[in-house]
Design a protein around this motif. Structure first.
Motif, mmCIF file in Angstrom:
data_model
loop_
_atom_site.group_PDB
_atom_site.id
_atom_site.type_symbol
_atom_site.label_atom_id
_atom_site.label_comp_id
_atom_site.label_asym_id
_atom_site.label_seq_id
_atom_site.Cartn_x
_atom_site.Cartn_y
_atom_site.Cartn_z
ATOM 1 N N VAL A 182 33.604 -2.310 82.109
ATOM 2 C CA VAL A 182 33.559 -3.642 82.718
ATOM 3 C C VAL A 182 33.426 -4.710 81.632
ATOM 4 O O VAL A 182 34.155 -5.708 81.619
ATOM 5 N N ALA A 183 32.483 -4.499 80.703
ATOM 6 C CA ALA A 183 32.265 -5.483 79.635
ATOM 7 C C ALA A 183 33.503 -5.651 78.773
ATOM 8 O O ALA A 183 33.890 -6.778 78.426
ATOM 9 N N TRP A 204 33.239 -5.011 90.947
ATOM 10 C CA TRP A 204 34.411 -5.764 90.492
ATOM 11 C C TRP A 204 34.554 -5.664 88.975
ATOM 12 O O TRP A 204 33.568 -5.610 88.228
ATOM 13 N N ARG A 205 35.795 -5.642 88.532
ATOM 14 C CA ARG A 205 36.108 -5.750 87.111
ATOM 15 C C ARG A 205 37.541 -6.223 86.987
ATOM 16 O O ARG A 205 38.368 -5.942 87.863
ATOM 17 N N PRO A 206 37.876 -6.937 85.905
ATOM 18 C CA PRO A 206 39.257 -7.373 85.730
ATOM 19 C C PRO A 206 40.206 -6.186 85.601
ATOM 20 O O PRO A 206 39.785 -5.077 85.249
ATOM 21 N N GLU A 207 41.469 -6.427 85.897
ATOM 22 C CA GLU A 207 42.471 -5.382 85.698
ATOM 23 C C GLU A 207 42.572 -5.051 84.210
ATOM 24 O O GLU A 207 42.279 -5.871 83.345
ATOM 25 N N ARG A 260 24.593 3.002 74.218
ATOM 26 C CA ARG A 260 25.789 2.154 74.166
ATOM 27 C C ARG A 260 25.418 0.754 74.634
ATOM 28 O O ARG A 260 24.831 0.579 75.701
ATOM 29 N N LEU A 261 25.775 -0.230 73.841
ATOM 30 C CA LEU A 261 25.513 -1.629 74.185
ATOM 31 C C LEU A 261 26.382 -2.034 75.371
ATOM 32 O O LEU A 261 27.573 -1.702 75.427
ATOM 33 N N VAL A 262 25.788 -2.744 76.319
ATOM 34 C CA VAL A 262 26.529 -3.281 77.459
ATOM 35 C C VAL A 262 26.104 -4.738 77.660
ATOM 36 O O VAL A 262 25.382 -5.301 76.843
ATOM 37 N N GLY A 263 26.559 -5.345 78.741
ATOM 38 C CA GLY A 263 26.079 -6.669 79.115
ATOM 39 C C GLY A 263 26.626 -7.812 78.301
ATOM 40 O O GLY A 263 27.634 -7.696 77.599
ATOM 41 N N SER A 264 25.920 -8.946 78.377
ATOM 42 C CA SER A 264 26.428 -10.186 77.788
ATOM 43 C C SER A 264 26.516 -10.132 76.276
ATOM 44 O O SER A 264 27.369 -10.794 75.677
ATOM 45 N N PRO A 300 27.617 9.091 87.993
ATOM 46 C CA PRO A 300 28.645 8.228 88.600
ATOM 47 C C PRO A 300 28.922 6.950 87.822
ATOM 48 O O PRO A 300 30.014 6.395 87.910
ATOM 49 N N TRP A 301 27.932 6.483 87.044
ATOM 50 C CA TRP A 301 28.107 5.213 86.325
ATOM 51 C C TRP A 301 28.332 5.415 84.831
ATOM 52 O O TRP A 301 28.298 4.458 84.058
ATOM 53 N N ASP A 302 28.587 6.642 84.414
ATOM 54 C CA ASP A 302 28.832 6.947 83.004
ATOM 55 C C ASP A 302 30.061 6.172 82.523
ATOM 56 O O ASP A 302 31.181 6.406 82.970
ATOM 57 N N GLY A 303 29.841 5.227 81.611
ATOM 58 C CA GLY A 303 30.933 4.459 81.022
ATOM 59 C C GLY A 303 31.417 3.287 81.835
ATOM 60 O O GLY A 303 32.214 2.475 81.342
ATOM 61 N N TRP A 304 30.936 3.159 83.075
ATOM 62 C CA TRP A 304 31.455 2.104 83.962
ATOM 63 C C TRP A 304 31.199 0.711 83.396
ATOM 64 O O TRP A 304 32.117 -0.113 83.276
#
Length: 203
Positions: free
Chosen positions: A129-130, A193-196, A36-40, A121-125
């Motif tokens: 966020v992105a 942190w992540r936006p609402e 899965r692509l993440v990041g900028s 714990p970080w699956d999909g996090w």
């Protein structure tokens, strides 16, 4: 500002071309994993730092599968270097790969591939966020983020999340403001942190 927008658009297109050429997603799926692509790049905020980030999930995390995928990736002659870290006993609980791809203009692109187990714990996090950061942007805040990234000196290593927190949460708009923000907000480790969520998603 149009020049910066043009650079971001060109980098986004180039990055996706590299992903297709290397067959990154197909390679990982061939060992039973889901990339899965993440990041900028996922957020369409790729400017100066040429990086492509994937989080990769396997039902059962096996070193042999991870190495098999990377061996196939390394067969491409444009891959110049690969680094590996076993972080299964760290908070990340993952296998961490970094590969460097050289394009036609002799520019190096860093490809980060974080291999973890489904349900970690970080699956999909970071995907969420992105997506939240992308949804929270306006034309004005996206322009501010891109400008700050563009103005960052080459030798400075600033986590992407710092730009998003500073602009979207704390109203930073200029480089002098951002430098003061960085001093006041030292970042270390995994930032949660992540936006609402957008209101439409909460209903």
């Amino acid at each position: 500002m149009q020049q910066i927008l043009d650079i971001a658009a060109a980098n986004r297109q180039h990055a996706h071309t590299i992903i297709q050429e290397l067959q990154i997603e197909e390679i990982w799926r061939s060992v039973g994993a889901e990339p899965r692509l993440v990041g900028s790049l996922r957020m369409e905020l790729l400017v100066n730092h040429r990086d492509i980030d994937f989080h990769i999930y396997s039902p059962e995390l096996r070193l042999a599968d991870s190495f098999a995928a990377i061996a196939r990736l390394a067969e491409n002659a444009r891959i110049r270097r690969i680094e590996f870290a076993n972080l299964l006993d760290a908070p990340d609980r993952c296998l961490e790969w970094h590969a460097w791809y050289e394009d036609d203009e002799a520019q190096l692109w860093q490809i980060d591939m974080i291999h973890m187990q489904v349900g970690s714990p970080w699956d999909g996090w970071f995907e969420e966020v992105a997506d939240r950061i992308r949804a929270a942007q306006t034309e004005e805040t996206r322009t501010a983020i891109l400008r700050l990234k563009y103005e960052t000196p080459t030798e400075r290593k600033i986590p992407g999340i710092a730009y998003y927190m500073a602009v979207l949460r704390d109203g930073v708009r200029t480089w002098p403001q951002f430098e003061k923000w960085l001093v006041a907000h030292p970042l270390d480790g995994i930032i949660e942190w992540r936006p609402e969520k957008p209101e439409t998603e909460e209903k």
